[in-house]
Motif scaffolding. Structure first.
Motif, mmCIF file in Angstrom:
data_model
loop_
_atom_site.group_PDB
_atom_site.id
_atom_site.type_symbol
_atom_site.label_atom_id
_atom_site.label_comp_id
_atom_site.label_asym_id
_atom_site.label_seq_id
_atom_site.Cartn_x
_atom_site.Cartn_y
_atom_site.Cartn_z
ATOM 1 N N ALA A 113 69.220 35.669 10.318
ATOM 2 C CA ALA A 113 67.770 35.726 10.099
ATOM 3 C C ALA A 113 67.393 35.028 8.797
ATOM 4 O O ALA A 113 66.371 34.339 8.721
ATOM 5 N N ARG A 114 68.209 35.192 7.771
ATOM 6 C CA ARG A 114 67.939 34.510 6.491
ATOM 7 C C ARG A 114 68.050 32.997 6.659
ATOM 8 O O ARG A 114 67.257 32.249 6.097
ATOM 9 N N GLN A 115 69.030 32.550 7.417
ATOM 10 C CA GLN A 115 69.185 31.119 7.659
ATOM 11 C C GLN A 115 67.978 30.581 8.424
ATOM 12 O O GLN A 115 67.440 29.526 8.084
ATOM 13 N N PHE A 116 67.542 31.303 9.452
ATOM 14 C CA PHE A 116 66.375 30.884 10.221
ATOM 15 C C PHE A 116 65.129 30.856 9.342
ATOM 16 O O PHE A 116 64.312 29.931 9.419
ATOM 17 N N TYR A 117 64.995 31.851 8.475
ATOM 18 C CA TYR A 117 63.859 31.903 7.551
ATOM 19 C C TYR A 117 63.869 30.672 6.640
ATOM 20 O O TYR A 117 62.850 29.997 6.482
ATOM 21 N N ASN A 118 65.010 30.380 6.053
ATOM 22 C CA ASN A 118 65.093 29.220 5.158
ATOM 23 C C ASN A 118 64.814 27.918 5.898
ATOM 24 O O ASN A 118 64.174 27.019 5.355
ATOM 25 N N ASP A 119 65.279 27.800 7.141
ATOM 26 C CA ASP A 119 64.969 26.605 7.943
ATOM 27 C C ASP A 119 63.470 26.491 8.186
ATOM 28 O O ASP A 119 62.893 25.404 8.098
ATOM 29 N N LYS A 155 56.063 46.215 -2.321
ATOM 30 C CA LYS A 155 54.686 45.852 -2.007
ATOM 31 C C LYS A 155 54.546 44.444 -1.457
ATOM 32 O O LYS A 155 53.520 44.091 -0.902
ATOM 33 N N ASN A 156 55.564 43.606 -1.646
ATOM 34 C CA ASN A 156 55.463 42.223 -1.168
ATOM 35 C C ASN A 156 56.855 41.711 -0.788
ATOM 36 O O ASN A 156 57.855 42.404 -0.961
ATOM 37 N N GLU A 157 56.882 40.478 -0.281
ATOM 38 C CA GLU A 157 58.143 39.900 0.199
ATOM 39 C C GLU A 157 59.156 39.738 -0.930
ATOM 40 O O GLU A 157 60.347 39.968 -0.733
ATOM 41 N N ALA A 158 58.701 39.348 -2.113
ATOM 42 C CA ALA A 158 59.629 39.146 -3.230
ATOM 43 C C ALA A 158 60.326 40.456 -3.606
ATOM 44 O O ALA A 158 61.542 40.476 -3.845
ATOM 45 N N GLU A 159 59.575 41.540 -3.651
ATOM 46 C CA GLU A 159 60.174 42.841 -3.972
ATOM 47 C C GLU A 159 61.141 43.280 -2.874
ATOM 48 O O GLU A 159 62.187 43.863 -3.151
ATOM 49 N N LYS A 160 60.792 42.998 -1.623
ATOM 50 C CA LYS A 160 61.683 43.348 -0.514
ATOM 51 C C LYS A 160 62.983 42.555 -0.602
ATOM 52 O O LYS A 160 64.063 43.089 -0.362
ATOM 53 N N PHE A 199 60.528 35.878 8.259
ATOM 54 C CA PHE A 199 60.723 36.922 7.256
ATOM 55 C C PHE A 199 60.683 38.293 7.907
ATOM 56 O O PHE A 199 61.464 39.180 7.552
ATOM 57 N N SER A 200 59.802 38.471 8.878
ATOM 58 C CA SER A 200 59.730 39.780 9.537
ATOM 59 C C SER A 200 61.015 40.071 10.310
ATOM 60 O O SER A 200 61.396 41.233 10.460
ATOM 61 N N GLN A 201 61.701 39.039 10.796
ATOM 62 C CA GLN A 201 62.990 39.250 11.468
ATOM 63 C C GLN A 201 64.038 39.737 10.470
ATOM 64 O O GLN A 201 64.882 40.586 10.810
#
Length: 191
Positions: A142-148, A90-95, A44-46
């Protein structure tokens, strides 16, 4: 008597070995789950790094477009608002939600270029467009890597015996990055 005491010691030894093996298994599974959770956070940070890079390009893009499309201020304001929403998330969902808004806004800015031939030919705009294209490709990866990473982690949480360790130590499922309904619609091409 001696045989009974030797048999008792053997039983105690077997039980001790089983307990040590069970503790080692729990430690191993726990460590793998921590590693999976941390991989999800890293992934997620990526995404966050690439989104920040994209957002750093946005003011330059907006300024370039402003000069050509003064009456398109609503589109530009939406992009700026999405950028600010991301910065204040404030959090990952909002980002993730702000990221989706930004994607729609960037697509709208790129569509504006079709209405302004001088803008399409502007070297600053072309350079920014190329940089955004590169960033968008990195965001996609990055999104694909995150989902994996999330898939592997969530599998560990749900599969036996790691699901037992997950419930004992409070490991929770992570959410996948998903496209919203507007991103799933067919692209309309007009000639």
């Amino acid at each position: 008597m001696l045989l009974v005491s030797i048999g008792g010691w053997i039983a105690i030894g077997v039980v001790a070995i089983l307990i040590v093996a069970l503790v080692a298994l729990v430690i191993n599974v726990y460590n793998k789950m921590v590693k999976g959770r941390n991989r999800c956070k890293d992934a997620f940070s990526q995404i966050d790094v690439q989104l920040t890079r994209r957002f750093d390009l946005i003011p330059n893009l907006v300024e370039t477009v402003k000069g050509y499309a003064k009456h398109e201020s609503e589109t530009l304001e939406k992009v700026i608002k999405a950028r600010n929403n991301y910065a204040s998330a404030k959090n990952e969902a909002e980002k993730l939600e702000a990221s989706k808004e930004m994607s729609r806004g960037v697509m709208n800015i790129m569509a504006l270029a079709e209405n302004y031939p001088d803008l399409k030919a502007n070297t600053n705009f072309i350079d920014l467009q190329n940089q955004l294209k590169e960033v968008e490709e990195k965001i996609s990866y990055a999104r694909q890597f995150y989902n994996d990473s999330v898939l592997m982690y969530n599998n560990k949480i749900e599969m036996f015996p790691s699901n037992l360790v997950a419930s004992i130590f409070g490991f929770k499922r992570e959410s996948f990055f998903e496209a919203d309904e507007k991103e799933r619609e067919n692209v309309k091409v007009k000639f």
